[in-house]
Structure formats: C-alpha cells, structure tokens
Design a protein around this motif. Structure first.
Motif, PDB file in Angstrom:
ATOM      1  N   PRO A   1      -6.663   6.953   2.153  1.00 43.43           N
ATOM      2  CA  PRO A   1      -5.562   7.918   2.262  1.00 43.43           C
ATOM      3  C   PRO A   1      -4.348   7.676   1.359  1.00 43.43           C
TER       4      PRO A   1
ATOM      5  N   CYS B   1      -6.969  -2.146   1.540  1.00 38.50           N
ATOM      6  CA  CYS B   1      -5.983  -2.096   2.625  1.00 38.50           C
ATOM      7  C   CYS B   1      -6.712  -1.765   3.920  1.00 38.50           C
TER       8      CYS B   1
ATOM      9  N   CYS C   1       0.834  -1.195   0.000  1.00 36.98           N
ATOM     10  CA  CYS C   1       0.000   0.000   0.000  1.00 36.98           C
ATOM     11  C   CYS C   1       0.871   1.249   0.000  1.00 36.98           C
TER      12      CYS C   1
ATOM     13  N   CYS D   1      -5.644  -1.316   6.845  1.00 37.02           N
ATOM     14  CA  CYS D   1      -4.936  -0.497   7.842  1.00 37.02           C
ATOM     15  C   CYS D   1      -5.624   0.844   8.046  1.00 37.02           C
ATOM     16  N   HIS D   2      -5.912   1.534   6.951  1.00 37.15           N
ATOM     17  CA  HIS D   2      -6.592   2.831   7.058  1.00 37.15           C
ATOM     18  C   HIS D   2      -7.649   2.999   5.971  1.00 37.15           C
ATOM     19  N   GLY D   3      -7.987   1.900   5.290  1.00 38.36           N
ATOM     20  CA  GLY D   3      -9.119   1.934   4.381  1.00 38.36           C
ATOM     21  C   GLY D   3      -8.847   2.379   2.955  1.00 38.36           C
ATOM     22  N   SER D   4      -7.667   2.156   2.451  1.00 43.15           N
ATOM     23  CA  SER D   4      -7.425   2.494   1.044  1.00 43.15           C
ATOM     24  C   SER D   4      -8.008   1.412   0.133  1.00 43.15           C
TER      25      SER D   4
ATOM     26  N   HIS E   1       0.183   4.073   1.118  1.00 41.20           N
ATOM     27  CA  HIS E   1      -0.012   4.943   2.274  1.00 41.20           C
ATOM     28  C   HIS E   1       1.126   4.716   3.251  1.00 41.20           C
ATOM     29  N   LEU E   2       1.059   3.638   4.024  1.00 45.05           N
ATOM     30  CA  LEU E   2       2.111   3.387   5.003  1.00 45.05           C
ATOM     31  C   LEU E   2       2.722   1.999   4.880  1.00 45.05           C
ATOM     32  N   GLY E   3       2.464   1.351   3.757  1.00 41.76           N
ATOM     33  CA  GLY E   3       3.206   0.123   3.482  1.00 41.76           C
ATOM     34  C   GLY E   3       2.584  -1.184   3.918  1.00 41.76           C
ATOM     35  N   CYS E   4       1.318  -1.193   4.281  1.00 42.10           N
ATOM     36  CA  CYS E   4       0.667  -2.471   4.589  1.00 42.10           C
ATOM     37  C   CYS E   4       0.491  -3.291   3.307  1.00 42.10           C
TER      38      CYS E   4
HETATM   39  S1  FES Z   1      -1.183   1.500   4.929  1.00 41.52           S
HETATM   40 FE1  FES Z   1      -2.792   1.080   3.521  1.00 41.52          FE
HETATM   41  S2  FES Z   1      -4.313   2.478   4.086  1.00 41.52           S
HETATM   42 FE2  FES Z   1      -2.711   2.952   5.449  1.00 41.52          FE
END
Ligand code: FES
Length: 162
Positions: A141, A124, A100, A126-129, A102-105
């Motif tokens: 995000p 994703c 991802c 983690c934060h809903g991407s 965003h932050l790498g999930c």
């Molecule tokens: S790491 Fe994927 S939405 Fe934040």
C-alpha cells in the motif's frame, strides 16, 4: 500586593516559556541536523543504519547484482516513477530514509536474516509494502518510494547527511 504581582510574573513566565521553547529547535535536534558518516568500514553487501533528526537513514553498499537489478527497471512501470540514477550519487551507495511511506513503520532489511521482500530491498511487515534495491515501492500500500535525504560526499567514502 507585591506577593501577588510576583506570583503573577511567575505564572506568566511559566505559561510563555513552553511556547517560546517550541519555536526553537531542541538542542539534540540541532546537534543531529547534519550527520557525517564514514562508509569505509561498510563492506559490499552490508547495510548500515544511522540516525538523522530522529529518523533512521539506511545506507546500503550495494552489490553489483543489486545495482544491476535497480538499473534494469523501466521507471514508467513503477508506482512512483524514478530511475535508479536519480536516487544515487554513486551506484554502489544507496542512502534512503528508513521510514515506510505508508504509515511510517521502519521496514525490515537492514539486519542479516531480515525478510527483504521479493525484490531484495526492504519489506515493511506492517501492511506488506515491498521496496526494491533502489528503495522504490514495488508492492503493497505505500504510495511513494523511500525518500532520499539531502546528502553529499565529502570524501571518497565519507558522506554528510542533512
Ligand atoms: S506502514 Fe509500511 S506497509 Fe503500512
């Protein structure tokens, strides 16, 4: 004195080695620098995950409906504007880095039963991407589309990644 000098040499080499070692790619990194993948066993609608340089690469044998959905999007409406045709070498095969932006999930969507999000690509949690069937960011995000790694077809159903 000789003993002290010998100990000094050991101490120096112990200090220098890790530094020199970091300048060279690890052996397993070199081994995975390119990854050859036989796509023949991957049926239409199936997704395969392979490792490249310590990261997952998602390979999607897209269905006609997924291809159409990816192509029928006006790129100018996207957060990270990219036409589907710029992200694939053959429409039926999507190859993307499964990390991802965003932050790498690692997004869901590779396994049967995974939540693939509103656009049928990847989700994703983690934060809903939410990514579409071209791996482009559509909601949430993450700022960028899932990256397309360097790869080439070396046969009709064989690719070399990296
Ligand atoms: S790491 Fe994927 S939405 Fe934040």
């Amino acid at each position: 004195m000789l003993t002290v000098g010998a100990l000094g040499a050991v101490a120096i080499s112990a200090t220098v080695w890790p530094f020199v070692d970091t300048l060279n790619p690890a052996r397993d990194t070199l081994a995975a620098a390119t990854t050859e993948v036989d796509l023949a066993p991957v049926a239409v609608g199936q997704r395969l995950t392979v490792a490249r340089r310590g990261k997952p690469v998602f390979i999607d044998h897209r269905t006609p409906a997924e291809i159409t959905a990816a192509q029928n999007v006006d790129p100018s409406q996207l957060r990270d504007p990219e036409a589907d045709s710029a992200r694939v070498k053959k429409p039926e095969w999507l190859v993307i880095v499964g990390v991802c932006t965003h932050l790498g999930c690692i997004p869901l969507g590779q396994k049967t039963g995974d939540d693939r999000g509103t656009y049928g690509g990847w989700f994703c949690p983690c934060h809903g991407s939410v990514y579409d069937t071209s791996g482009r960011i559509r909601q949430g995000p993450a700022p960028l589309n899932l990256a397309v790694p360097p790869y080439e077809f070396t046969g009709i159903t064989t690719i070399k990644i990296g």
